[in-house]
Design a protein around this motif. Structure first.
Motif, PDB file in Angstrom:
ATOM      1  N   UNK A 233      46.887  40.925  40.478  1.00  0.00           N
ATOM      2  CA  UNK A 233      45.477  40.584  40.659  1.00  0.00           C
ATOM      3  C   UNK A 233      44.624  41.016  39.485  1.00  0.00           C
ATOM      4  N   UNK A 234      44.914  42.175  38.924  1.00  0.00           N
ATOM      5  CA  UNK A 234      44.147  42.674  37.791  1.00  0.00           C
ATOM      6  C   UNK A 234      44.252  41.719  36.606  1.00  0.00           C
ATOM      7  N   UNK A 235      45.458  41.257  36.296  1.00  0.00           N
ATOM      8  CA  UNK A 235      45.657  40.351  35.167  1.00  0.00           C
ATOM      9  C   UNK A 235      44.945  39.013  35.381  1.00  0.00           C
ATOM     10  N   UNK A 236      45.128  38.432  36.570  1.00  0.00           N
ATOM     11  CA  UNK A 236      44.622  37.086  36.796  1.00  0.00           C
ATOM     12  C   UNK A 236      43.098  37.026  36.818  1.00  0.00           C
ATOM     13  N   UNK A 237      42.457  37.989  37.461  1.00  0.00           N
ATOM     14  CA  UNK A 237      40.990  37.926  37.522  1.00  0.00           C
ATOM     15  C   UNK A 237      40.347  38.283  36.207  1.00  0.00           C
ATOM     16  N   UNK A 238      41.011  39.104  35.416  1.00  0.00           N
ATOM     17  CA  UNK A 238      40.505  39.346  34.072  1.00  0.00           C
ATOM     18  C   UNK A 238      40.462  38.033  33.289  1.00  0.00           C
ATOM     19  N   UNK A 239      41.504  37.218  33.415  1.00  0.00           N
ATOM     20  CA  UNK A 239      41.571  35.957  32.671  1.00  0.00           C
ATOM     21  C   UNK A 239      40.526  34.966  33.177  1.00  0.00           C
ATOM     22  N   UNK A 240      40.480  34.713  34.482  1.00  0.00           N
ATOM     23  CA  UNK A 240      39.556  33.694  34.990  1.00  0.00           C
ATOM     24  C   UNK A 240      38.102  34.085  34.781  1.00  0.00           C
ATOM     25  N   UNK A 241      37.796  35.375  34.860  1.00  0.00           N
ATOM     26  CA  UNK A 241      36.409  35.822  34.709  1.00  0.00           C
ATOM     27  C   UNK A 241      35.977  35.844  33.249  1.00  0.00           C
ATOM     28  N   UNK A 242      36.854  36.292  32.370  1.00  0.00           N
ATOM     29  CA  UNK A 242      36.422  36.599  31.005  1.00  0.00           C
ATOM     30  C   UNK A 242      36.915  35.625  29.933  1.00  0.00           C
ATOM     31  N   UNK A 243      37.838  34.739  30.256  1.00  0.00           N
ATOM     32  CA  UNK A 243      38.299  33.803  29.231  1.00  0.00           C
ATOM     33  C   UNK A 243      37.163  32.934  28.684  1.00  0.00           C
ATOM     34  N   UNK A 244      36.280  32.352  29.538  1.00  0.00           N
ATOM     35  CA  UNK A 244      35.171  31.569  28.965  1.00  0.00           C
ATOM     36  C   UNK A 244      34.286  32.391  28.022  1.00  0.00           C
ATOM     37  N   UNK A 245      33.999  33.650  28.375  1.00  0.00           N
ATOM     38  CA  UNK A 245      33.190  34.502  27.521  1.00  0.00           C
ATOM     39  C   UNK A 245      33.914  34.800  26.210  1.00  0.00           C
ATOM     40  N   UNK A 356      42.239  44.489  45.195  1.00  0.00           N
ATOM     41  CA  UNK A 356      41.741  45.710  44.567  1.00  0.00           C
ATOM     42  C   UNK A 356      42.024  45.665  43.066  1.00  0.00           C
ATOM     43  N   UNK A 357      43.188  45.141  42.703  1.00  0.00           N
ATOM     44  CA  UNK A 357      43.480  44.928  41.296  1.00  0.00           C
ATOM     45  C   UNK A 357      42.553  43.903  40.672  1.00  0.00           C
ATOM     46  N   UNK A 358      42.225  42.856  41.429  1.00  0.00           N
ATOM     47  CA  UNK A 358      41.302  41.841  40.936  1.00  0.00           C
ATOM     48  C   UNK A 358      39.928  42.438  40.652  1.00  0.00           C
ATOM     49  N   UNK A 359      39.472  43.306  41.541  1.00  0.00           N
ATOM     50  CA  UNK A 359      38.201  43.986  41.334  1.00  0.00           C
ATOM     51  C   UNK A 359      38.221  44.753  40.007  1.00  0.00           C
ATOM     52  N   UNK A 360      39.307  45.469  39.781  1.00  0.00           N
ATOM     53  CA  UNK A 360      39.416  46.244  38.543  1.00  0.00           C
ATOM     54  C   UNK A 360      39.478  45.325  37.328  1.00  0.00           C
ATOM     55  N   UNK A 361      40.219  44.207  37.440  1.00  0.00           N
ATOM     56  CA  UNK A 361      40.351  43.305  36.306  1.00  0.00           C
ATOM     57  C   UNK A 361      39.050  42.642  35.929  1.00  0.00           C
ATOM     58  N   UNK A 362      38.289  42.171  36.926  1.00  0.00           N
ATOM     59  CA  UNK A 362      37.033  41.476  36.642  1.00  0.00           C
ATOM     60  C   UNK A 362      35.935  42.448  36.213  1.00  0.00           C
ATOM     61  N   UNK A 363      35.695  43.475  37.032  1.00  0.00           N
ATOM     62  CA  UNK A 363      34.600  44.398  36.745  1.00  0.00           C
ATOM     63  C   UNK A 363      34.946  45.333  35.583  1.00  0.00           C
ATOM     64  N   UNK A 364      36.180  45.831  35.588  1.00  0.00           N
ATOM     65  CA  UNK A 364      36.597  46.714  34.509  1.00  0.00           C
ATOM     66  C   UNK A 364      36.589  46.020  33.166  1.00  0.00           C
ATOM     67  N   UNK A 365      36.998  44.738  33.148  1.00  0.00           N
ATOM     68  CA  UNK A 365      36.953  43.985  31.905  1.00  0.00           C
ATOM     69  C   UNK A 365      35.537  43.843  31.385  1.00  0.00           C
ATOM     70  N   UNK A 366      34.583  43.620  32.307  1.00  0.00           N
ATOM     71  CA  UNK A 366      33.178  43.517  31.905  1.00  0.00           C
ATOM     72  C   UNK A 366      32.639  44.831  31.373  1.00  0.00           C
TER      73      UNK A 366
END
Length: 408
Positions: A233-245, A356-366
């Motif tokens: 989840x951490x890997x995937x949400x980091x990509x979908x959230x932050x790849x456009x940015x 929970x990993x997705x939360x970390x990937x999206x928010x932590x990446x930001x």
């Protein structure tokens, strides 16, 4: 009997679950397209938007076991229809947002609750009940594959509306697509009429949800799978959230973001079919570990090179192939270990770890981006943890194959 013959009696149920999953996931995966124009127009920063998507994933994950329990107690149809209505309400609030509160409640909380009732854990539990065990892995893969097609429609549609009419029009376009989830959820709800098969044809016993959860938490194979799912989840949400940015920072055409998301959706189809087929032949847990290792290697390759349209689309295609293939493998593993009675609930516990990993990937990446001005540390952490999780998962699956504790 062939898979087609096994599927034919309940084809409408499987198709309904796949369409519901396709639209819900396709729209949700396209939210990254909204971030650049939204942060320019209203008082919402990149980390604020990432926090809203993190709340979405956190709500989704925390409520997934509850949705699974309610589906077992009340039936799948009322859970899926309620979730669809919440999805529509969330999109409507998101489209009218004037600041962080509207984005947080609409794109975050409401859609997070809705996904717990309509997305992969529920849709794949429906598919598991619709076919015999001999065809289950392939049908789960096909459901996942069909469910991947939503991004092929939602990402280009959203990008076109954003360019021509603004980000609010893009969200309203997503709302129009999401209306199709209502009839799909109704059709998938026919699964409530099917008798629940038992292990080896024996009628299911009256096992309490507490006993089922206790057994799951005493099963080492389930615990390792759940821990590795966190990193997934951490890997995937980091990509979908932050790849456009990331692409915008690199000066690439904004349309490339939509093309990349569409490529992920297209290759999700191939990945879902392949891993559904492979899961019927080889160890599902070892295949999961192989996916996590392969994703990490693809991340290394992409981020160490200067991004170009060609490398971005190749990256998106490879990640897409390795993306939703985890769905049929996790669902099939839970069904094999614990049976169908409480599958949605136990799978929901594993998915809570994923979110929970997705939360970390999206928010932590930001947070890392705003603190450091780049995504370098974020992707390095994702690669390191992905390699560790994948290698542990493969090693454990080969050394300690899971033993079934079926609750039917």
């Amino acid at each position: 009997m062939s898979v087609a013959e096994d599927l034919r009696p309940n084809l409408a149920i499987v198709l309904g679950a796949a369409v519901m999953l396709s639209i819900g996931m396709g729209v949700r995966q396209s939210f990254g397209l909204i971030m650049p124009p939204l942060t320019r127009e209203i008082a919402v920063t990149v980390s604020d938007f990432a926090l809203a998507l993190s709340v979405q994933n956190l709500a989704w994950g925390l409520l997934q076991p509850v949705a699974g329990l309610l589906a077992a107690r009340l039936g799948f149809r009322p859970v899926m229809l309620s979730g669809t209505l919440l999805y529509l309400a969330g999109l409507a609030l998101f489209a009218s947002a004037q600041g962080l509160v509207g984005v947080m409640l609409g794109a975050g909380a409401l859609i997070g609750v809705a996904l717990a009732c309509t997305a992969s854990a529920i849709a794949l539990a429906v598919g598991s009940r619709a076919v015999p065990a001999r065809s289950r892995s392939l049908v789960l893969g096909a459901t996942t594959a069909t469910g991947s097609l939503g991004a092929l429609l939602s990402a280009p549609l959203g990008q076109a509306l954003i360019v021509e009419l603004g980000w609010r029009a893009g969200v309203l376009g997503f709302f129009a697509l999401a209306l199709g989830m209502l009839p799909a959820a109704w059709l998938a709800g026919r699964v409530d009429r099917l008798p629940l098969p038992g292990a080896g044809g024996v009628a299911p016993g009256d096992i309490s949800p507490r006993a089922a959860l206790a057994s799951a938490f005493k099963t080492p194979s389930f615990l390792v799978m759940t821990g590795a799912y966190f990193v997934c989840g951490m890997q995937l949400l980091f990509i979908t959230t932050h790849l456009p940015s990331y692409l915008a920072i690199c000066g690439l055409d904004p349309a490339l973001s939509a093309q990349a998301l569409a490529a992920i959706g297209l290759f999700n189809v191939f990945g879902g079919l392949f891993f559904g087929w492979a899961g019927g032949r080889w160890s599902k847990l070892a295949l999961l570990g192989g996916i996590y290792v392969s994703r990490s290697l693809v991340l290394v390759w992409y981020f160490v090179l200067p991004p170009t349209p060609a490398t971005t689309l190749v990256f998106a295609s490879l990640m897409g192939f390795l993306w939703l293939g985890v769905g049929p493998l996790v669902a099939g593993s839970v069904a094999e270990m614990f049976g169908l009675r409480w599958q949605a609930m136990i799978q929901g516990v594993a998915f809570m770890s994923h979110q929970l990993g997705s939360f970390l990937g999206a928010f932590g990446g930001g947070l890392l981006f705003e603190a450091l001005g780049s995504y370098d540390l974020a992707w390095r952490l994702g690669v390191g943890l992905g390699l560790l999780a994948g290698l542990v998962q493969v090693s454990f699956a080969l050394m300690r194959p899971p033993r079934a504790r079926s609750f039917a």
